[in-house]
Motif scaffolding. Structure first.
Motif, PDB file in Angstrom:
ATOM      1  N   SER A   1       0.852  -1.184   0.000  1.00 39.80           N
ATOM      2  CA  SER A   1       0.000   0.000   0.000  1.00 39.80           C
ATOM      3  C   SER A   1       0.891   1.238   0.000  1.00 39.80           C
ATOM      4  O   SER A   1       2.056   1.177   0.381  1.00 39.80           O
ATOM      5  N   GLY A   2       0.339   2.354  -0.429  1.00 40.70           N
ATOM      6  CA  GLY A   2       1.134   3.571  -0.503  1.00 40.70           C
ATOM      7  C   GLY A   2       0.260   4.797  -0.396  1.00 40.70           C
ATOM      8  O   GLY A   2      -0.961   4.706  -0.215  1.00 40.70           O
ATOM      9  N   THR A   3       0.887   5.954  -0.487  1.00 42.68           N
ATOM     10  CA  THR A   3       0.181   7.230  -0.380  1.00 42.68           C
ATOM     11  C   THR A   3       0.560   8.121  -1.547  1.00 42.68           C
ATOM     12  O   THR A   3       1.742   8.276  -1.855  1.00 42.68           O
ATOM     13  N   LEU A   4      -0.454   8.678  -2.182  1.00 45.96           N
ATOM     14  CA  LEU A   4      -0.250   9.626  -3.270  1.00 45.96           C
ATOM     15  C   LEU A   4      -0.141  11.022  -2.662  1.00 45.96           C
ATOM     16  O   LEU A   4      -1.039  11.453  -1.937  1.00 45.96           O
ATOM     17  N   GLU A   5       0.960  11.726  -2.935  1.00 46.13           N
ATOM     18  CA  GLU A   5       1.181  13.020  -2.296  1.00 46.13           C
ATOM     19  C   GLU A   5       1.938  13.964  -3.223  1.00 46.13           C
ATOM     20  O   GLU A   5       2.708  13.521  -4.078  1.00 46.13           O
ATOM     21  N   PRO A   6       1.738  15.277  -3.053  1.00 49.05           N
ATOM     22  CA  PRO A   6       2.504  16.246  -3.840  1.00 49.05           C
ATOM     23  C   PRO A   6       3.975  16.244  -3.428  1.00 49.05           C
ATOM     24  O   PRO A   6       4.305  16.022  -2.258  1.00 49.05           O
ATOM     25  N   VAL A   7       4.834  16.502  -4.381  1.00 42.77           N
ATOM     26  CA  VAL A   7       6.268  16.570  -4.082  1.00 42.77           C
ATOM     27  C   VAL A   7       6.580  17.809  -3.251  1.00 42.77           C
ATOM     28  O   VAL A   7       7.372  17.764  -2.304  1.00 42.77           O
ATOM     29  N   ILE A   8       5.934  18.935  -3.587  1.00 43.68           N
ATOM     30  CA  ILE A   8       6.175  20.190  -2.872  1.00 43.68           C
ATOM     31  C   ILE A   8       5.183  20.291  -1.731  1.00 43.68           C
ATOM     32  O   ILE A   8       4.001  20.587  -1.922  1.00 43.68           O
ATOM     33  N   ARG A   9       5.652  20.023  -0.534  1.00 42.52           N
ATOM     34  CA  ARG A   9       4.813  20.099   0.657  1.00 42.52           C
ATOM     35  C   ARG A   9       5.685  20.522   1.829  1.00 42.52           C
ATOM     36  O   ARG A   9       6.892  20.268   1.843  1.00 42.52           O
ATOM     37  N   GLN A  10       5.088  21.161   2.793  1.00 41.68           N
ATOM     38  CA  GLN A  10       5.873  21.680   3.911  1.00 41.68           C
ATOM     39  C   GLN A  10       5.049  21.657   5.191  1.00 41.68           C
ATOM     40  O   GLN A  10       3.878  22.039   5.207  1.00 41.68           O
ATOM     41  N   ASN A  11       5.697  21.192   6.258  1.00 46.21           N
ATOM     42  CA  ASN A  11       5.094  21.252   7.580  1.00 46.21           C
ATOM     43  C   ASN A  11       5.499  22.569   8.243  1.00 46.21           C
ATOM     44  O   ASN A  11       6.662  22.975   8.171  1.00 46.21           O
ATOM     45  N   LEU A  12       4.563  23.223   8.907  1.00 40.75           N
ATOM     46  CA  LEU A  12       4.830  24.462   9.614  1.00 40.75           C
ATOM     47  C   LEU A  12       4.820  24.170  11.112  1.00 40.75           C
ATOM     48  O   LEU A  12       3.891  23.519  11.621  1.00 40.75           O
ATOM     49  N   TYR A  13       5.837  24.653  11.819  1.00 38.54           N
ATOM     50  CA  TYR A  13       6.040  24.318  13.227  1.00 38.54           C
ATOM     51  C   TYR A  13       5.854  25.536  14.124  1.00 38.54           C
ATOM     52  O   TYR A  13       6.001  26.680  13.675  1.00 38.54           O
ATOM     53  N   ALA A  14       5.561  25.269  15.379  1.00 42.66           N
ATOM     54  CA  ALA A  14       5.417  26.348  16.354  1.00 42.66           C
ATOM     55  C   ALA A  14       6.780  26.974  16.619  1.00 42.66           C
ATOM     56  O   ALA A  14       7.721  26.266  16.975  1.00 42.66           O
ATOM     57  N   PRO A  15       6.935  28.294  16.464  1.00 43.51           N
ATOM     58  CA  PRO A  15       8.238  28.929  16.667  1.00 43.51           C
ATOM     59  C   PRO A  15       8.646  29.007  18.123  1.00 43.51           C
ATOM     60  O   PRO A  15       9.829  29.174  18.438  1.00 43.51           O
TER      61      PRO A  15
END
Length: 298
Positions: free
Chosen positions: A52-66
């Motif tokens: 099984s796998g996941t289809l996802e965009p190549v350009i993605r970003q997680n935003l973190y608490a500063p």
């Protein structure tokens, strides 16, 4: 001219003669069995590894608490399209607020002292007959310089605090779509810690890829096939949404080490790129496709 499997047939006849068995049917069965065994060893066969796998965009970003704080306002929803620099979350830090109030209070008090010294210097200039007029202007000037330096230090500290406060406004780094599920329920009016993942954003208009976790026992076959292949190793996948169409991708990366995810079986991360033709045929026909949450069946 040499006949195929001639040596093998001679060996079978010699074996039958040595054992005293002369049945032609038995000889034929033995010859067929040995031939099948040799064919299984020498003739390569296709092997399919299903994961099984996941289809996802190549350009993605997680935003973190500063920094440590509290989410006071959520400005986005799951799967919402957002522009670059759009406000997604507003955080609040009580410690930072208190620090700024203290600095601002000291700044205002220092300004009042400087105004008082300036007024005293004007008064001393008017009253030249006082005995203190000889030493007072010099004392006032020295005190004024010291307060002015302290005021500049306070301005620098206030500027640093203001920059830190600006980081509490979490903005989208690019035009894309919010991936985080129900951000208001997960984050609204909740405390957060520095480095905690807040929101994930992806550019769904850019290239896409498949992320798969291949079990350790199957990785050897995958690596061998990739090495023996003259071109990229192909991946065929179907959407778990039940569509009848199958799509194609190509293996782009294979991780150099295995990982155990959520205490399950040890797996190796494999990334497959989707070509432009597949991406064009896939995306317009899947308007409700959720990046990062769509299971595949390669």
């Amino acid at each position: 001219q040499t006949l195929p499997l001639l040596s093998l047939s001679k060996l079978v006849r010699q074996t039958l003669s040595a054992t005293g068995l002369k049945s032609p049917r038995l000889a034929a069965c033995m010859l067929a069995s040995v031939s099948v065994a040799i064919a299984l060893i020498l003739i390569p066969a296709d092997m399919t590894v299903s994961v099984s796998g996941t289809l996802e965009p190549v350009i993605r970003q997680n935003l973190y608490a500063p920094m440590d704080g509290e989410v006071v306002r959520v400005e986005c929803e799951h799967n919402e399209s957002v522009d670059k620099d759009a406000v997604l979350l507003q955080l609040q830090s009580r410690d930072l607020q208190l620090q700024r109030q203290q600095l601002q209070g000291e700044y205002q008090a220092t300004q009042k002292k400087l105004l008082a010294i300036a007024s005293a210097r004007v008064q001393s200039d008017r009253d030249r007959s006082s005995r203190r007029t000889d030493s007072l202007p010099g004392q006032l000037a020295a005190e004024e310089v010291e307060l002015q330096q302290f005021l500049e230090s306070l301005e620098t500290q206030l500027s640093i605090v203001d920059r830190q406060q600006s980081l509490l406004t979490v903005r989208s780094p690019f035009r894309g779509r919010v991936l985080t599920w129900n951000p208001n329920e997960r984050l609204g009016n909740r405390p957060v810690s520095r480095g905690q993942t807040l929101i994930s954003v992806a550019d769904v208009s850019g290239p896409w890829q498949i992320r798969m976790d291949v079990p350790d026992p199957d990785v050897g076959h995958l690596l061998a096939a990739r090495q023996a292949s003259n071109g990229p190793l192909e991946v065929t996948f179907d959407l778990a949404t039940g569509e009848s169409s199958s799509y194609r991708a190509q293996v782009a990366q294979v991780a150099g080490r295995s990982e155990v995810i959520d205490g399950r079986q040890s797996t190796v991360r494999v990334i497959a790129d989707i070509d432009d033709q597949t991406e064009t045929s896939l995306m317009p026909g899947s308007p409700d496709l959720m990046p990062g949450s769509t299971d595949l069946m390669p």
